[in-house]
Scaffold this active site. Structure first.
Site, PDB file in Angstrom:
ATOM      1  N   GLU A   1       8.170 -21.091  50.509  1.00 27.23           N
ATOM      2  CA  GLU A   1       7.888 -20.509  49.194  1.00 27.23           C
ATOM      3  C   GLU A   1       8.785 -21.111  48.117  1.00 27.23           C
ATOM      4  O   GLU A   1       9.394 -20.428  47.307  1.00 27.23           O
ATOM      5  CB  GLU A   1       8.042 -18.980  49.245  1.00 27.23           C
ATOM      6  CG  GLU A   1       7.020 -18.335  50.161  1.00 27.23           C
ATOM      7  CD  GLU A   1       7.091 -16.826  50.152  1.00 27.23           C
ATOM      8  OE1 GLU A   1       6.035 -16.183  50.172  1.00 27.23           O
ATOM      9  OE2 GLU A   1       8.216 -16.282  50.147  1.00 27.23           O
TER      10      GLU A   1
ATOM     11  N   ASP B   1       2.569 -11.680  57.277  1.00 20.76           N
ATOM     12  CA  ASP B   1       3.582 -11.161  56.349  1.00 20.76           C
ATOM     13  C   ASP B   1       3.521  -9.639  56.272  1.00 20.76           C
ATOM     14  O   ASP B   1       3.108  -9.081  55.257  1.00 20.76           O
ATOM     15  CB  ASP B   1       3.369 -11.774  54.960  1.00 20.76           C
ATOM     16  CG  ASP B   1       4.526 -11.501  54.016  1.00 20.76           C
ATOM     17  OD1 ASP B   1       5.588 -11.069  54.485  1.00 20.76           O
ATOM     18  OD2 ASP B   1       4.363 -11.728  52.808  1.00 20.76           O
TER      19      ASP B   1
ATOM     20  N   GLU C   1       6.113  -2.850  51.524  1.00 21.18           N
ATOM     21  CA  GLU C   1       5.482  -3.791  50.605  1.00 21.18           C
ATOM     22  C   GLU C   1       3.960  -3.737  50.671  1.00 21.18           C
ATOM     23  O   GLU C   1       3.289  -3.629  49.645  1.00 21.18           O
ATOM     24  CB  GLU C   1       5.976  -5.212  50.895  1.00 21.18           C
ATOM     25  CG  GLU C   1       5.351  -6.267  50.008  1.00 21.18           C
ATOM     26  CD  GLU C   1       5.861  -7.664  50.309  1.00 21.18           C
ATOM     27  OE1 GLU C   1       5.376  -8.615  49.664  1.00 21.18           O
ATOM     28  OE2 GLU C   1       6.745  -7.823  51.178  1.00 21.18           O
TER      29      GLU C   1
END
Length: 662
Positions: A268, A347, A375
């Site tokens: 990332e 993820d 998240e």
């Protein structure tokens, strides 16, 4: 504890002073009266605290064999001698004594009897870590409970009272390591390893040290450039190596028990060794060599993938990335390097298969990475208790060498006789008064600590413990809250992303339904929904080949449409909407119905909670009720957005709104 009035301890050390204070305070709160602290046994009943080298412990409990307890295990015994009762809390070390104190207090608070107590415990995992994604401006990446307890305006807080409370909280469930800053290290955090901030880091580390917790820092791989002014961060450059050695020596002058570094590199857009034609092992080993003389370790995250995937290329599969990147390096990393591997290959979705990388490494230290912060699971505005999910991961049999090769045994180091290993998780706390934003989200933090200590504990026992510790031992409260927690993961999955499809979230904040919204996807890259079907073909025969990363029998199980677990069907297979599940229901009908079912279940949580009115603190009751109403409202939004999308994509509806296919 009737008849007991004293605590006896004849030893002094920083950790034992903490243990004494926690024991005295805990006993006073539990029993309602104060205990005296003395250094000698007398002719009365007493709680005796100390290491096995203590003279008072030896007087009461001689000949105890405790080698297998190691540095952090402990023993708790009730001994009756000459008509006097002694409850003995002992260990090889002061840290073990502290853990014994917390265990003993937990038994008292949950109503467990201590009249015949006799137990010995040691943690299954050497490393039990919390990773903070805190930024020095005070924000927290993926934080849903307020702002950082460490930083504000690019400075550390002067008052560390909140940090001390947090250290107590973590130690009470056996956490022994924390990283203080975000793995995505921003410019200012790069300087945490320099003289500019090390005095402040040392102050925080001193607070954690009193509770047996080591401090780690996330580091920017390009620190030699950003903080050192060098032209390169090449891990093979002698000048770069020397810069890291000097930096590490400086850190240990400030923090003698510094744990080491957590590193996110070449992922990332974070800098890493790829820039210089090196690989992950080269980068990790360079840092490890700087830490070896001081006993420090490098934790190297395996969250590496190509985030610029071409949506038209269905052979490129993010799920494959960790295994493809890291299995070639098995055996090359130094013994003070640990690879930190996410529980699934993607993820932290609400449902993923276990990462095959756990079964692909035999000669490398591993740490399981979990995400306590919610998240993708409701961001602590929704109730989603993750301990049942984590239990499935830890109990998963990889079949890497023989039957019984669970993830828990791999990451602990037991299976492959590795020197280091354990569990790490992304923190879910902030400066909110209740720590986690949603009061019931505290159960995830508590449950993580208990599982990190002992992965063999059941979800039910952990849940009952937390409810009793938080709300007391009222039967109705225990029954209702435990059932709400244990059912919440399935409820959340029902109204968001059933069958393992995942990723249907808004870009950026990852909150709210958006079928094609994920920022690294385009036109359904992560679920390939089109007018004909849905799901990702990850088979060896016709897809990305991801199923081949597993050992048999999982590789065959996931490969076959007939045997693939249906909760993961769309993760492994692209199927027509009319594909029939084993129940006879079509995939599209199942998606449609489960979203309605999930809404009904979310609404039922409100009714269950209302049964507890007048049985809980008013502010706690109203806080959770407000959150549950928000969850039910948002579940309806999920239902309507997802079902409308698929109705338009592929179906017709009858007069009741049910999608029907011929």
């Amino acid at each position: 504890m009737k008849g007991f009035s004293r605590v006896v301890c004849d030893e002094c050390s920083e950790l034992l002073e903490t243990a004494k204070k926690e024991l005295l305070n805990g006993l006073a709160r539990t029993t309602g009266y104060e205990f005296a602290l003395t250094t000698e046994l007398r002719e009365d009943d007493a709680v005796v605290l100390g290491t096995l080298s203590s003279l008072q412990i030896q007087c009461v409990l001689s000949g105890l064999s405790a080698d297998h307890l190691g540095e952090e295990g402990y023993a708790i015994y009730r001994v009756v001698k000459e008509g006097r009762q002694r409850i003995v809390l002992t260990a090889n070390t002061a840290k073990g004594c502290l853990y014994a104190v917390f265990h003993f207090l937990r038994l008292l608070q949950t109503g467990e009897g201590v009249a015949s107590i006799s137990l010995m415990e040691a943690p299954k995992n050497k490393l039990r870590m919390i990773n903070h994604w805190d930024n020095m401006d005070g924000s927290i990446e993926r934080g849903y409970a307020g702002r950082s307890i460490f930083y504000r305006d690019n400075k550390f807080f002067a008052d560390l009272t909140r940090v001390k409370d947090y250290a107590r909280l973590l130690a009470s469930v056996g956490i022994n390591a924390v990283t203080l800053n975000n793995v995505n290290v921003h410019e200012v955090e790069t300087y945490l390893i320099t003289d500019q901030f090390l005095p402040d880091v040392a102050r925080v580390a001193a607070v954690f040290r009193k509770y047996g917790i080591q401090t780690f820092l996330s580091v920017n791989f390009a620190s030699p450039i950003e903080a050192g002014g060098l032209p390169t961060a090449d891990p093979d450059d002698p000048v770069v190596k020397q810069w890291w050695e000097t930096s590490v020596e400086r850190i240990y002058r400030f923090i003698p028990d510094f744990g080491g570094f957590l590193v996110k590199a070449d992922s990332e857009f974070r800098p890493g060794p790829f820039t210089y034609g090196r690989d992950h092992a080269d980068g990790a080993n360079m840092l490890a060599e700087a830490l070896i003389p001081h006993g420090g370790i490098v934790i190297w995250r395996c969250f590496v993938y190509n985030c610029t995937q071409d949506w038209r290329d269905r052979s490129t599969d993010r799920a494959r990335a960790a295994f493809d990147h890291f299995t070639p390096f098995d055996g090359r990393c130094h013994d003070n390097v640990i690879l930190q591997i996410k529980n699934g290959p993607m993820d932290f979705q609400v449902r993923e298969p276990v990462s095959p990388l756990f079964g692909g490494l035999m000669q490398t230290n591993q740490v399981l990475e979990l995400q306590i912060t919610q998240e993708y699971t409701g961001q602590q505005r929704h109730l989603c208790y993750l301990v049942p999910q984590w239990k499935q991961v830890l109990d998963f049999d990889l079949h890497s060498t023989e039957q019984g090769c669970t993830v828990a045994k791999v990451v602990s180091g037991e299976l492959h006789h590795r020197p280091l290993g354990g569990v790490a998780a992304v923190a879910n706390i902030g400066d909110d008064m209740n720590w986690t934003g949603h009061l019931l989200a505290q159960a995830n933090l508590y449950g993580y600590g208990r599982l990190a200590w002992n992965p063999e504990l059941s979800a039910q026992s952990i849940t009952d413990e937390w409810v009793a510790l938080t709300f007391g031992r009222n039967y109705d409260v225990l029954r209702i809250v435990s059932n709400m927690l244990l059912g919440s993961w399935q409820i959340y999955e029902n109204y968001t992303a059933p069958l393992g499809v995942g990723w249907m979230v808004n870009p950026g904040d990852h909150y709210g339904p958006n079928v094609d919204g994920y920022e690294y996807s385009k036109w359904g890259t992560y679920h390939f929904a089109d007018c004909k079907g849905i799901g990702v073909d990850r088979t060896v025969q016709t897809g990305t080949g991801y199923t081949g990363q597993y050992h048999s029998p999982h590789s065959e199980l996931f490969e076959s449409l007939e045997t693939c677990p249906e909760e993961l069907l769309l993760f492994f297979h692209h199927v027509p909407y009319t594909h029939r599940l084993r129940s006879g229901e079509t995939v599209i009908q199942y998606i449609y119905d489960t979203h309605f079912r999930g809404v009904e279940q979310a609404m039922s949580l409100i009714d269950k909670w209302k049964e507890l009115e007048n049985k809980l603190d008013d502010s706690q009751f109203e806080h959770v009720l407000e959150r549950l109403h928000e969850q039910a409202s948002h579940a309806k939004q999920w239902r309507d957005v997802i079902n409308t999308y698929f109705y338009r994509k592929s179906g017709i509806a009858d007069e009741r709104g049910r999608v029907i296919f011929s």
